[in-house]
Each structure stands twice: as structure tokens, then as C-alpha cells.
Motif scaffolding. Sequence first.
Motif, PDB file in Angstrom:
ATOM      1  N   MET A   1       0.713  -1.208  -0.078  1.00  0.00           N
ATOM      2  CA  MET A   1      -0.067  -0.022   0.156  1.00  0.00           C
ATOM      3  C   MET A   1       1.005   1.189  -0.003  1.00  0.00           C
ATOM      4  SD  MET A   1      -2.659   1.142   2.978  1.00  0.00           S
ATOM      5  CE  MET A   1      -3.736  -0.169   2.757  1.00  0.00           C
ATOM      6  N   ASP A   2       0.710   2.112  -0.854  1.00  0.00           N
ATOM      7  CA  ASP A   2       1.440   3.359  -0.929  1.00  0.00           C
ATOM      8  C   ASP A   2       1.107   4.316   0.176  1.00  0.00           C
ATOM      9  OD1 ASP A   2      -0.650   5.252  -1.631  1.00  0.00           O
ATOM     10  OD2 ASP A   2      -0.661   4.256  -3.817  1.00  0.00           O
ATOM     11  N   ARG A   3       2.010   5.138   0.466  1.00  0.00           N
ATOM     12  CA  ARG A   3       1.984   6.179   1.596  1.00  0.00           C
ATOM     13  C   ARG A   3       0.659   6.961   1.556  1.00  0.00           C
ATOM     14  NH1 ARG A   3       6.967   9.611   2.540  1.00  0.00           N
ATOM     15  NH2 ARG A   3       6.910   9.696   0.295  1.00  0.00           N
ATOM     16  N   ALA A   4       0.108   7.699   0.376  1.00  0.00           N
ATOM     17  CA  ALA A   4      -1.009   8.409   0.186  1.00  0.00           C
ATOM     18  C   ALA A   4      -2.139   7.603   0.471  1.00  0.00           C
ATOM     19  CB  ALA A   4      -1.295   8.765  -1.262  1.00  0.00           C
ATOM     20  N   ARG A   5      -2.494   6.528   0.100  1.00  0.00           N
ATOM     21  CA  ARG A   5      -3.422   5.596   0.369  1.00  0.00           C
ATOM     22  C   ARG A   5      -3.643   5.259   1.954  1.00  0.00           C
ATOM     23  NH1 ARG A   5      -4.600   0.387  -3.149  1.00  0.00           N
ATOM     24  NH2 ARG A   5      -4.792   2.301  -4.800  1.00  0.00           N
ATOM     25  N   GLY A   6      -2.477   4.808   2.354  1.00  0.00           N
ATOM     26  CA  GLY A   6      -2.359   4.495   3.897  1.00  0.00           C
ATOM     27  C   GLY A   6      -2.787   5.583   4.732  1.00  0.00           C
ATOM     28  N   TRP A   7      -2.214   7.020   4.480  1.00  0.00           N
ATOM     29  CA  TRP A   7      -2.706   7.948   5.277  1.00  0.00           C
ATOM     30  C   TRP A   7      -4.137   8.480   5.007  1.00  0.00           C
ATOM     31  CZ3 TRP A   7      -1.044  10.117   9.339  1.00  0.00           C
ATOM     32  CH2 TRP A   7       0.255  10.173   9.628  1.00  0.00           C
ATOM     33  N   LEU A 179       3.457   5.010   9.542  1.00  0.00           N
ATOM     34  CA  LEU A 179       3.552   5.686   7.990  1.00  0.00           C
ATOM     35  C   LEU A 179       4.476   6.868   8.143  1.00  0.00           C
ATOM     36  CD1 LEU A 179       0.020   4.774   6.785  1.00  0.00           C
ATOM     37  CD2 LEU A 179       2.178   3.909   5.919  1.00  0.00           C
ATOM     38  N   PRO A 182       4.031  12.008   3.383  1.00  0.00           N
ATOM     39  CA  PRO A 182       4.517  12.658   2.226  1.00  0.00           C
ATOM     40  C   PRO A 182       4.978  14.026   2.241  1.00  0.00           C
ATOM     41  CG  PRO A 182       2.758  11.110   1.724  1.00  0.00           C
ATOM     42  CD  PRO A 182       2.982  11.250   3.104  1.00  0.00           C
TER      43      PRO A 182
END
Length: 391
Positions: A1-7, A179, A182
Motif C-alpha cells: 500500500m502506498d503512503r498516500a492511500r495509507g494516510w 507511516l 509525504p
Amino acid sequence: MDRARGWTIAIFLFVFGDAVAMQARGPILSELEAGFGVSEGALGLVAPAGTAGFVVAVVATGLLAGRLRMRRTLVVGVVGVACALVAMAAAPLYAVFLLALLAQGAAAGAFRGVDRVVLSHLHAARRGRVYTAYALVWAVGAVAGPQLVSAVLSVADWRAVFVVIALCFVPTAVAAGRLELPSMSAERSLSRAALADLLRRPSVVGACVGMLLVGAVEGIMFTWLAYYAGEFYATATANLLLSTYLLAYIPARFGYTLAVDRVPYLALLFVAVLPAIPALAVAFSGTTGPVLFLAVFVAGAGLSSGFPILAAYAVEAAPSYTGPLNALTTGATYAGIATAPAAVGALAELYGIGRALWLAVAIAGALLVTIGATWLWTGTATAPTVATASD
């Protein structure tokens, strides 16, 4: 999972839990009344205590968003909320309960002061849709809140409610701790001159006044609707009426999520709010049964448009100042949530809760006038564009 989706998921989980916590307050008023032996006027202090700290924190963190270490702010906020909820469950006195509620609101405000800033920069190309999705997640949590109270009260006392709610914030705390965030370099620090410029813009003024009025009506409904229904329904049914009001938020906000990119902001808002005014009048006319539930549902569907649409409308005026605009609009909303329920509590002691709730009808009418006035003042129903915003 990328950071944008995780956050994004972590923030949405927090918003869900925050809505559950907020909507637990109204259904539990009668339990607090019996447990602490306080009056209706004292019960009216629940809303100010829960929102006073929130308003101060959300405005402070929002205005300073360009200077803050956002990840640390988010972690401190979510941990603080969980700890405060446990303190509320253990409170031996009503005054201690209110102080813990004040702390819970302040911690939530610190998180909420920067969460939409993060979302705005992660999803700059579809900001309006993400904001309405954010509000939709809040609505799902809000619907769950009263039913959670009913479920817990069927097997335990009111103190257990807040322990259960505290557990809702554990996933966000874990995600925020793990996490990396960004870069938020696009968020600019706000000077006094820039703040003064923002506060002179008709779109920002109209949005803030509108948000104040939206918060006032919502605060009254969140705090007093279940209590009012308790005069002629059992507790579970009274809580179900509040859930019906909040349930309307889900399909309505889903619809607004689809429409917000196609219909001018103020036009969509005006059409949505208009039917809410007669619906509120019917709801507080003394009617019961299916008509009451239908009226409450219609009112919820209309009023649920206010927060997401006005928030996105204001941010479009100056996207590089998302934090300050988030602070101003959210702070205005919660100022309404803090003050209007207390006014209803004072009026209820003098005239009875049924007559006191007509204040919500008057405020909803003022909201419609504000939307129309902002439309006339700016000369357009669409949001200001970046090109016309003087950053």
C-alpha cells in the motif's frame, strides 16, 4: 500500500471514530442526568465542553499548518483522544467528566486541524470529491454512534461506552506511528497580511458564516434530538430517531460526492438546504410516528450538504492556504456546535424542550439566507478559482 492511500485510510478511520464519539453524547444525556444528578441546563454544557477545546485546537493547528510537524501533530492528537475517552469513563464527578471531555475535544481538534490539509495535498486534483468522501465516512460513524450506545447500555453502564469508543482509535494510532508522511511543502505559512486578505474575501466570509449556522443546527440535533424523543419513546427508539437523522447523511453525501464536480457549489447547497427547513418545522410540531421519522430524515439529508460543500468551496479560494481555511471553516462549524445546544438547554428550562428546539428552524432559515447572500455578493454560484485568488 502506498503512503498516500495509507494516510487516507488512517485519516478516514479517525474521522469515523470521532463521529462515533461525538454522536454518543446526545444519547447518553439521560444516563448522565441520572448518574450525576444534574439539570437540563447543566446537561447543556456537554456540547460546549466537547467543542470549546476542539475549536481552539483546530484553529491553532490549522493556522500554523505550514510550520507544524504534521505527523507528530496527528500522532499526539489520536493518542490524546483515546486517553481522554478513558478518563471520561472513569470520571467520579460531573465536573471531572466535563474536563476530560474538554481534553478529548482539544486532542481531536489538533488532529482535525491538519487532516484535511494532508488530504488536500495528497488529492489536489480531486479535492472536492475527497472532502465529500471524508464527510461521508464521518456520516457512517455518526450513524453508528447512537446504536453503539444502545448496544453497550443493554449489557453495561454508560462508562463502558467511552472505553469501547477509545478502542476505535487504535488502528489510526498504529498507522500514524508507522507511516511516513509525504511532503507537504506546498502548504504555505500564513502571514498576518495574508490572513487579513483571506478574511476579506466574500467567499471565505460567506463560507464561515454558513458553517457557523450549519454547526449550530447540527449541534442542536446531535445533542437534543434523542433527549426530545425520550419524552414519548423508550431510550432505544429515541436513539433510533437520531440514527435516522444521521442515516440520511450517508445517501445524501454520496449523492453530493457525485454532484459536486458537476453542479456549482452554492446552487447545490441552496437546493439541498431548502427542504430541510419545513422538515424541521414538522419534526418539532409535536408529531410522532412515521411522519416524525420521515421529517427527521429529510432534514438530515438537506443539512448534511453544508459541511463538505462549504469546506471545499472555501478552500478553492486559495488552495495553498488549505490549513488556515480548514481552521476557519471547521472552527466556525464547531463554534456553532458549542453554543447553540447550550442556548437550547437554557430555553428548555424556561419553555420546555419542544418549544426550545424551534431555534433550529430559525437558524436553518438564516443558513438559506446566507447561501443566497453569498451567491449575490460573489456574483456566481461556483467556487473562486486559483487564478482569481490573491495568495
